[in-house]
Design an enzyme around this catalytic site. Structure first.
Site, PDB file in Angstrom:
ATOM      1  N   GLY A 220       1.218  -0.718   0.027  1.00 43.80           N
ATOM      2  CA  GLY A 220       0.220  -0.344  -0.309  1.00 43.80           C
ATOM      3  C   GLY A 220       0.883   0.529  -0.034  1.00 43.80           C
ATOM      4  CB  ALA A 221       0.461   4.751   2.259  1.00 46.72           C
ATOM      5  N   GLY A 249      -2.081  -1.544  -8.054  1.00 46.06           N
ATOM      6  CA  GLY A 249      -0.879  -2.801  -8.284  1.00 46.06           C
ATOM      7  C   GLY A 249      -1.074  -3.232  -9.773  1.00 46.06           C
ATOM      8  CG  ASP A 250      -4.114  -3.607 -12.235  1.00 45.69           C
ATOM      9  OD1 ASP A 250      -3.883  -4.495 -11.570  1.00 45.69           O
ATOM     10  OD2 ASP A 250      -4.563  -3.204 -12.464  1.00 45.69           O
TER      11      ASP A 250
END
Length: 309
Positions: A220-221, A249-250
């Site tokens: 994530g961050a 994510g892609d």
């Protein structure tokens, strides 16, 4: 060329609303339609980075026809090799709250794939591998596709000498990882679901023991963690960015895959993936990234190595 496989493609529909509130009606201020599904998002980012990409998987029905029209409108860089099916391609609906920047996502399950349609895909996949420099296997499986599909596709790619990246979850991930993909790209929840551990480093090491040659976990961050045969690294952006996380994510997968085919060392590969992921958060829809944010961040990603790993 790079090959991306999206067995459960989607027509991505994004609604912009001033503020999203439960149990009320909303006036939509903007609507966008894009060809979607994880592998198609990856392909669009790869094309923007200058890598010719072929997309395959399934498309059918009215939504499948619209998806292919939208794909053709993208122009050069992404080639359509989707296999037609009788069932209708699913839709995904993202509702973006313009005030907060948060997104609410609704994902349909996907069409039933018949045995003859699955056989047609396998034939197409074998032909495409002949020209591929790498293959990304992305997303969920539609009904009718065997749960061990990704393991089968990884083995076929390796037999053809083509490196693989796997980005999925649940049982398809569990079975696929045993086929020894070159890179597995789970997020923290997917990694915990696979290994039972919520500590990312321990879980990533466990995933490597299960068969993955390298694990690049999205945090994530906080960035990404890579556990590889060459070493273990963490990469983090210099600041937290607000925006639409759908497709981040892609974009990271595109960064990892482009680094793989270019022979980029793992620390630089990881920095590219994190910069692209952060830049995708600043883009309005999945499959795109903000070029200015990417250019700004790619030299400012903090990389740390774990010498004890």
């Amino acid at each position: 060329m790079i090959l991306t496989v999206t067995l459960n493609t989607a027509l991505d529909i994004t609604y912009q609303v001033p503020r999203l509130r439960a149990h009320t009606s909303h006036r939509v201020t903007e609507v966008t339609e894009r060809p979607g599904g994880k592998g198609l998002n990856v392909a669009r980012v790869l094309a923007a980075l200058g890598h010719p990409t072929v997309v395959t998987g399934f498309a059918g029905g009215v939504t499948g026809a619209v998806l292919r029209e939208r794909l053709a409108e993208l122009g050069g860089g992404v080639t359509d090799a989707l296999v037609p099916i009788a069932g209708a391609t699913r839709r995904t609906v993202g509702v973006v709250d313009s005030t907060s920047g948060d997104t609410t996502q609704l994902n349909e399950p996907g069409p039933l794939v018949t045995t003859p349609e699955w056989s047609a895909f396998l034939g197409a996949y074998a032909e495409l591998l002949r020209e591929a420099s790498a293959v990304a296997l992305c997303g969920s499986l539609p009904p009718g596709v065997p749960v061990g599909t990704y393991a089968q596709l990884i083995r076929e790619a390796h037999a053809a000498g083509v490196p693989t990246l796997l980005d999925t979850s649940g049982e398809p991930l569990r079975r696929g990882i045993a086929a020894r993909p070159d890179i597995v790209k789970p997020n923290a929840d997917e990694l915990a679901g696979l290994t039972g551990s919520t500590e990312p480093l321990r879980a990533a090491r466990d995933a490597r023991r299960r068969g993955a040659r390298a694990v690049a976990a999205s945090l994530g961050a906080e960035g990404m963690l890579a556990v590889t045969a060459e070493g273990t690294w963490r990469a983090a952006p210099p600041r937290r960015l607000a925006g639409n996380p759908t497709g981040a994510g892609d974009a990271a997968v595109a960064g990892l895959l482009s680094g793989l085919v270019e022979g980029v060392p793992w620390p630089d590969r990881l920095a590219r993936a994190v910069a692209l992921s952060a830049a995708a958060v600043r883009a309005p829809v999945a499959g795109e990234f903000d070029r200015g944010t990417y250019d700004e961040l790619r030299g400012r990603i903090e990389i740390t190595e774990d010498p004890a790993a």
